[in-house]
Design an enzyme around this catalytic site. Structure first.
Site, short mmCIF file in Angstrom:
data_model
loop_
_atom_site.label_atom_id
_atom_site.label_comp_id
_atom_site.label_asym_id
_atom_site.label_seq_id
_atom_site.Cartn_x
_atom_site.Cartn_y
_atom_site.Cartn_z
N CYS A 272 32.77 40.64 43.94
CA CYS A 272 32.77 39.21 43.62
C CYS A 272 31.37 38.77 43.16
O CYS A 272 30.93 39.17 42.09
CB CYS A 272 33.30 38.41 44.80
SG CYS A 272 33.85 36.76 44.31
N HIS B 131 38.38 40.78 45.91
CA HIS B 131 37.88 41.17 47.23
C HIS B 131 38.72 42.31 47.81
O HIS B 131 39.60 42.06 48.66
CB HIS B 131 37.89 39.96 48.18
CG HIS B 131 36.73 39.04 47.97
ND1 HIS B 131 35.48 39.28 48.53
CD2 HIS B 131 36.60 37.92 47.23
CE1 HIS B 131 34.65 38.31 48.16
NE2 HIS B 131 35.30 37.48 47.37
N GLU C 11 38.00 44.46 50.00
CA GLU C 11 37.81 44.63 51.46
C GLU C 11 38.81 43.83 52.27
O GLU C 11 39.06 44.16 53.43
CB GLU C 11 36.36 44.27 51.84
CG GLU C 11 36.03 42.79 51.97
CD GLU C 11 35.87 42.06 50.64
OE1 GLU C 11 36.08 42.70 49.59
OE2 GLU C 11 35.56 40.86 50.66
#
Ligand code: MN
Length: 246
Positions: free
Chosen positions: A113, A215, A217
């Site tokens: 990001c 994102h 993660e």
């Protein structure tokens, strides 16, 4: 020892205790994603002493540039426009110096990001300060759905390092209001959304430096491919670490 993956932290003003404090933070999802991928996560706190930053990067085998606030547009030679959000120039300079040192030391990098944007600005690229300034953009890039859920599609260039990991299309979550405008030196676009917003970039050639606008993660628990992004980082970090020993 498994490779150590440094995660660049952010500074954030908080009012948690009733008085304004500045805190260092990293979302826990980055830590768990690195652990799940077999890496040893460490958090690298923001500072602006170049020698300290170099010593911090010396300690790690790979680097994650985490998400966060906007980047001061003066760092890519633009005046602030109305759509620009909060930024902290110390945080920006720390990220850019750390990224530059990791590139010099040939440590693999995954920018997430804001991290993708840092990688781009670090190499001389520019950003759209707000996606509303991009006439062709019609997709919702700041989703209200849960963070773990993909919302828009992306198309990935088949020749890219990213395609080796994810294949040529994917659905990603989206929590950004800025995006890449002009590419930094040596970078190529590897994924875009249907409205032409750049969703991933990477460095051409031997060095491993990749940025993704979403994102991953937040998606690793239900999505094996997103976990592969972290596993590949750990794998390359491990290889480069062994090469340096030889
Ligand atoms: Mn997006």
């Amino acid at each position: 020892m498994n490779p150590v993956i440094g995660i660049l932290a952010n500074l954030t003003p908080t009012n948690d205790s009733g008085s304004l404090e500045e805190k260092v933070y990293v979302n826990n999802s980055y830590i768990s994603a690195v652990e799940k991928a077999g890496g040893v996560p460490i958090i690298i706190p923001v500072n602006i002493n170049r020698d300290s930053i170099k010593s911090q990067i010396d300690l790690v085998d790979g680097l994650i540039i985490s998400g966060g606030a906007d980047i001061n547009p003066i760092l890519y030679k633009e005046e602030p426009l109305v759509g620009l959000g909060y930024f902290n120039t110390d945080n920006d300079e720390f990220d850019i110096i750390a990224t530059r040192i990791a590139l010099i030391q040939d440590k693999p990098i995954l920018g997430i990001c804001r991290g993708l944007q840092v990688l781009n600005v670090c190499l001389g690229g520019t950003l759209y300060q707000d996606i509303n300034h991009v006439e062709s953009s019609y997709i919702k890039h700041f989703q209200q759905a849960k963070r773990c859920m993909g919302s828009h599609s992306i198309t990935i260039s088949e020749w890219s390092k990213l395609a080796e990991i994810l294949g040529t299309d994917s659905t990603v979550n989206s929590f950004h209001h800025q995006s890449v405008k002009d590419l930094g030196k040596g970078l190529v676009v590897t994924a875009s959304s249907k409205d032409g917003i750049i969703e991933a970039i990477e460095l051409k050639g031997e060095k491993y430096a990749m940025g993704v606008q979403w994102h991953p993660e937040e998606m690793v628990n239900d999505n094996e491919k997103m976990l592969l992004l972290f596993k590949r980082l750990v794998e390359v970090a491990s290889q480069k670490k062994d090469e340096k020993k030889d």
